[in-house]
Design a protein around this motif. Structure first.
Motif, PDB file in Angstrom:
ATOM      1  N   ARG A  62       0.833  -1.203   0.000  1.00 31.81           N
ATOM      2  CA  ARG A  62       0.000   0.000   0.000  1.00 31.81           C
ATOM      3  C   ARG A  62       0.870   1.257   0.000  1.00 31.81           C
ATOM      4  O   ARG A  62       0.607   2.220  -0.733  1.00 31.81           O
ATOM      5  CB  ARG A  62      -0.929   0.015   1.207  1.00 31.81           C
ATOM      6  CG  ARG A  62      -1.812   1.249   1.206  1.00 31.81           C
ATOM      7  CD  ARG A  62      -2.978   1.130   2.149  1.00 31.81           C
ATOM      8  NE  ARG A  62      -3.922   2.195   1.857  1.00 31.81           N
ATOM      9  CZ  ARG A  62      -4.346   3.053   2.765  1.00 31.81           C
ATOM     10  NH1 ARG A  62      -3.946   2.961   4.009  1.00 31.81           N
ATOM     11  NH2 ARG A  62      -5.197   4.006   2.428  1.00 31.81           N
ATOM     12  N   ARG A  65       2.292   1.714  -3.498  1.00 29.90           N
ATOM     13  CA  ARG A  65       1.260   2.208  -4.425  1.00 29.90           C
ATOM     14  C   ARG A  65       1.014   3.689  -4.236  1.00 29.90           C
ATOM     15  O   ARG A  65       0.860   4.448  -5.198  1.00 29.90           O
ATOM     16  CB  ARG A  65      -0.058   1.440  -4.219  1.00 29.90           C
ATOM     17  CG  ARG A  65      -0.102   0.095  -4.873  1.00 29.90           C
ATOM     18  CD  ARG A  65      -1.517  -0.448  -4.942  1.00 29.90           C
ATOM     19  NE  ARG A  65      -2.231  -0.415  -3.680  1.00 29.90           N
ATOM     20  CZ  ARG A  65      -2.237  -1.390  -2.769  1.00 29.90           C
ATOM     21  NH1 ARG A  65      -1.546  -2.492  -2.988  1.00 29.90           N
ATOM     22  NH2 ARG A  65      -2.928  -1.269  -1.662  1.00 29.90           N
ATOM     23  N   ARG A  66       0.978   4.137  -2.991  1.00 33.83           N
ATOM     24  CA  ARG A  66       0.750   5.561  -2.717  1.00 33.83           C
ATOM     25  C   ARG A  66       1.929   6.407  -3.196  1.00 33.83           C
ATOM     26  O   ARG A  66       1.739   7.475  -3.774  1.00 33.83           O
ATOM     27  CB  ARG A  66       0.486   5.764  -1.235  1.00 33.83           C
ATOM     28  CG  ARG A  66      -0.835   5.117  -0.805  1.00 33.83           C
ATOM     29  CD  ARG A  66      -1.070   5.322   0.648  1.00 33.83           C
ATOM     30  NE  ARG A  66      -1.059   6.744   0.914  1.00 33.83           N
ATOM     31  CZ  ARG A  66      -2.141   7.463   1.179  1.00 33.83           C
ATOM     32  NH1 ARG A  66      -3.292   6.891   1.233  1.00 33.83           N
ATOM     33  NH2 ARG A  66      -2.049   8.752   1.398  1.00 33.83           N
ATOM     34  N   ALA A  69       1.711   6.730  -6.961  1.00 34.23           N
ATOM     35  CA  ALA A  69       0.694   7.700  -7.374  1.00 34.23           C
ATOM     36  C   ALA A  69       1.194   9.131  -7.205  1.00 34.23           C
ATOM     37  O   ALA A  69       0.988   9.985  -8.075  1.00 34.23           O
ATOM     38  CB  ALA A  69      -0.587   7.485  -6.570  1.00 34.23           C
ATOM     39  N   THR A  93       3.620   6.326   5.874  1.00 35.07           N
ATOM     40  CA  THR A  93       3.272   6.560   4.466  1.00 35.07           C
ATOM     41  C   THR A  93       1.895   6.015   4.122  1.00 35.07           C
ATOM     42  O   THR A  93       1.096   6.684   3.459  1.00 35.07           O
ATOM     43  CB  THR A  93       4.324   5.927   3.537  1.00 35.07           C
ATOM     44  OG1 THR A  93       5.590   6.476   3.849  1.00 35.07           O
ATOM     45  CG2 THR A  93       4.006   6.203   2.079  1.00 35.07           C
ATOM     46  N   ALA A  94       1.596   4.803   4.539  1.00 35.77           N
ATOM     47  CA  ALA A  94       0.343   4.150   4.150  1.00 35.77           C
ATOM     48  C   ALA A  94      -0.877   4.884   4.699  1.00 35.77           C
ATOM     49  O   ALA A  94      -1.919   4.927   4.047  1.00 35.77           O
ATOM     50  CB  ALA A  94       0.334   2.697   4.609  1.00 35.77           C
ATOM     51  N   TYR A  98      -3.181  11.918   1.138  1.00 36.95           N
ATOM     52  CA  TYR A  98      -2.592  12.029  -0.199  1.00 36.95           C
ATOM     53  C   TYR A  98      -2.001  13.423  -0.433  1.00 36.95           C
ATOM     54  O   TYR A  98      -0.883  13.559  -0.920  1.00 36.95           O
ATOM     55  CB  TYR A  98      -3.668  11.711  -1.238  1.00 36.95           C
ATOM     56  CG  TYR A  98      -3.194  11.791  -2.659  1.00 36.95           C
ATOM     57  CD1 TYR A  98      -2.363  10.815  -3.186  1.00 36.95           C
ATOM     58  CD2 TYR A  98      -3.582  12.838  -3.484  1.00 36.95           C
ATOM     59  CE1 TYR A  98      -1.923  10.876  -4.498  1.00 36.95           C
ATOM     60  CE2 TYR A  98      -3.155  12.910  -4.796  1.00 36.95           C
ATOM     61  CZ  TYR A  98      -2.329  11.930  -5.293  1.00 36.95           C
ATOM     62  OH  TYR A  98      -1.899  12.006  -6.591  1.00 36.95           O
ATOM     63  N   LEU A 101       1.272  13.781   1.322  1.00 36.93           N
ATOM     64  CA  LEU A 101       2.368  13.087   0.640  1.00 36.93           C
ATOM     65  C   LEU A 101       2.894  13.912  -0.538  1.00 36.93           C
ATOM     66  O   LEU A 101       4.106  13.963  -0.778  1.00 36.93           O
ATOM     67  CB  LEU A 101       1.907  11.714   0.148  1.00 36.93           C
ATOM     68  CG  LEU A 101       1.812  10.613   1.201  1.00 36.93           C
ATOM     69  CD1 LEU A 101       1.223   9.346   0.590  1.00 36.93           C
ATOM     70  CD2 LEU A 101       3.166  10.325   1.813  1.00 36.93           C
TER      71      LEU A 101
END
Length: 119
Positions: A62, A65-66, A69, A93-94, A98, A101
């Protein structure tokens, strides 16, 4: 799926970036940078990693993936070309928002002097 940047895939490429010893830490990620001599006009290359400190496989996937993105949004527009970037996931992070980040990556690029304005 096609990414908007080239990827680092081999261990030696990740190690070269780490040996450059240029990094910036933020709450959601750590960014490492290496300038590739002779490739000033080449596209930026990005590698993503998450160690077991981040959590179990579900959390690590996860987190990656973030980061992927966020990199697809920020790197093509704001990272200087001709550099290799390694984004390292952190424990938060997970679960980090968003938008936060994206701000983490942008601030890390600015601190490492590899920020460029959008084309």
């Amino acid at each position: 799926m096609r990414t908007a940047y080239d990827r680092l895939t081999r261990r030696a490429e990740f190690q070269r970036v780490t040996r450059a010893r240029r990094s910036a830490a933020a709450p959601g990620l750590v960014l490492q940078v290496f300038r590739r001599p002779g490739h000033e006009d080449a596209d930026a290359r990005v590698g993503l990693t998450a160690s077991r400190k981040v959590g179990n496989a579900v959390h690590r996937n996860r987190a990656r993936r973030r980061l992927r993105a966020v990199a697809q949004v920020v790197i093509p527009r704001h990272a200087k070309p001709g550099h290799d970037y390694v984004m390292i996931a952190r424990q938060g992070t997970a679960g980090r928002a968003y938008g936060a980040l994206i701000e983490d990556l942008e601030s890390a690029l600015k601190r490492l002097n590899v920020w460029r304005n959008e084309k």
